[in-house]
Design an enzyme around this catalytic site. Structure first.
Site, short mmCIF file in Angstrom:
data_model
loop_
_atom_site.label_atom_id
_atom_site.label_comp_id
_atom_site.label_asym_id
_atom_site.label_seq_id
_atom_site.Cartn_x
_atom_site.Cartn_y
_atom_site.Cartn_z
CG ASP A 1 -1.87 1.16 1.27
OD1 ASP A 1 -1.75 2.06 0.41
OD2 ASP A 1 -2.74 1.18 2.16
CB THR B 1 -3.79 12.12 -16.46
OG1 THR B 1 -5.00 12.31 -17.19
CG2 THR B 1 -3.82 13.06 -15.26
CG ASP B 2 -5.91 13.78 -21.06
OD1 ASP B 2 -5.96 12.92 -20.15
OD2 ASP B 2 -6.82 13.99 -21.87
CE1 TYR C 1 -6.71 10.51 -12.11
CE2 TYR C 1 -7.47 11.87 -13.94
CZ TYR C 1 -6.66 10.86 -13.46
OH TYR C 1 -5.81 10.19 -14.30
CE LYS D 1 -2.03 10.97 -12.26
NZ LYS D 1 -1.20 9.79 -11.89
#
Length: 304
Positions: free
Chosen positions: A48, A113-114, A136, A140
């Site tokens: 984890d 990510t985009d 999110y 990120k």
């Protein structure tokens, strides 16, 4: 050959990265959420990553020269509803991994990510200024900053709408969901107003592996090479798979009243990867051809 650790080894890209690294002769250990088999080759270790105190001892024992950090909480609406869990998975875990790589002198490839962009003016090159919206996206982006600050020289690898077959147990990726639904003759509602860079998982994994092998730093768009809306993607998939394109029903994002915001005019520019990597971002036609081949192979295996 080098020693690699791949986090998120039970995920779509992570398990493919593990398989590709092993095939290329590297020593690789996967870290994931449970002791399940990765690509039929070896058992990954359970860890984890949000438990910071546990990360350094495990990585020290494994002593990788390169870490591909694929682990992430990627369900956008789930992140919106559970911000603390999203922060732990996307920021705390990344910081723990990045800190260890700096102290150990290992190279870090961090997958992003985009969604770090607002989607007002895509497609985006590597030097575009992020403006994340939603939990999110924000977490990120914070993960990117943690990687850069704590592991200077790391690579930030941004990808988008990753799909592949077989899907990860318990969760269908966008492409796999389309195939399963369309193959049963059921209609699918797809956004006509969201532009994206659909990315075939094997291709993404290959680019990550190259970034790790070559110890490349900086920001890279490691995604599919074609930018299009989701409806166009769905219809192109129908053409390749032989499904009825009439089952693709255009809809608009606002009609679904989703919990989390999503970038509309997104997509990533892949000129840098095309010019500097041996593993090139695949155009849509080739990505779908490979996706179809992997689906057929899996069906043949099930039948046999």
């Amino acid at each position: 050959m080098s020693r690699f650790v791949v986090t998120g080894a039970n995920g779509l890209v992570g398990r493919r990265a593990c398989a590709q690294l092993a095939a290329r002769g590297h020593a690789v250990v996967g870290l994931g959420r449970g002791p399940r088999r990765v690509a039929g080759a070896f058992e990954y270790e359970a860890l984890d990553l949000t438990q910071e105190r546990d990360v350094a001892p495990v990585l020290t024992r494994l002593a990788p020269e390169v870490v591909l950090h694929c682990a992430s909480m990627t369900e956008v609406d789930a992140c919106e509803k559970a911000p603390e869990a999203a922060y732990a998975a996307n920021v705390t875990a990344t910081a723990a991994v990045a800190r260890w790589t700096r102290e150990a002198g290992a190279h870090l490839v961090h997958v992003s990510t985009d969604y770090v962009f607002d989607g007002d003016a895509g497609p985006y090159a590597e030097d575009a200024v992020p403006n994340p919206r939603g939990v999110y996206a924000v977490t990120k982006h914070m993960g990117e900053q943690a990687a850069r600050v704590l592991s200077p020289g790391c690579a930030i690898a941004r990808t988008a709408v990753v799909y592949g077959w077989p899907p990860v147990e318990g969760r269908l990726n966008f492409g796999a969901w389309l195939v399963k639904t369309l193959s049963s003759g059921q209609p699918v509602k797809l956004f006509e107003d969201q532009v994206v860079s659909p990315s075939f998982s094997d291709n993404v994994a290959a680019m990550l592996v190259e970034l790790g092998e070559r110890r490349l730093g900086g920001t890279w768009n490691t995604c599919g090479g074609t930018v299009l809306d989701r409806v166009a993607f769905g219809r192109a998939l129908c053409d390749v798979f032989g499904f009825d394109a009439g089952l693709v029903v255009p809809t608009r994002m606002a009609d679904l009243k989703l919990s989390a915001p999503r970038p509309l005019k997104s997509g990533l520019v892949t000129d840098k990867a095309r010019e500097q990597l041996s593993e090139k971002p695949l155009a849509l036609a080739e990505s779908l051809r490979r996706f179809h081949a992997s689906w057929l192979e899996a069906r043949a295996g099930e039948a046999g």
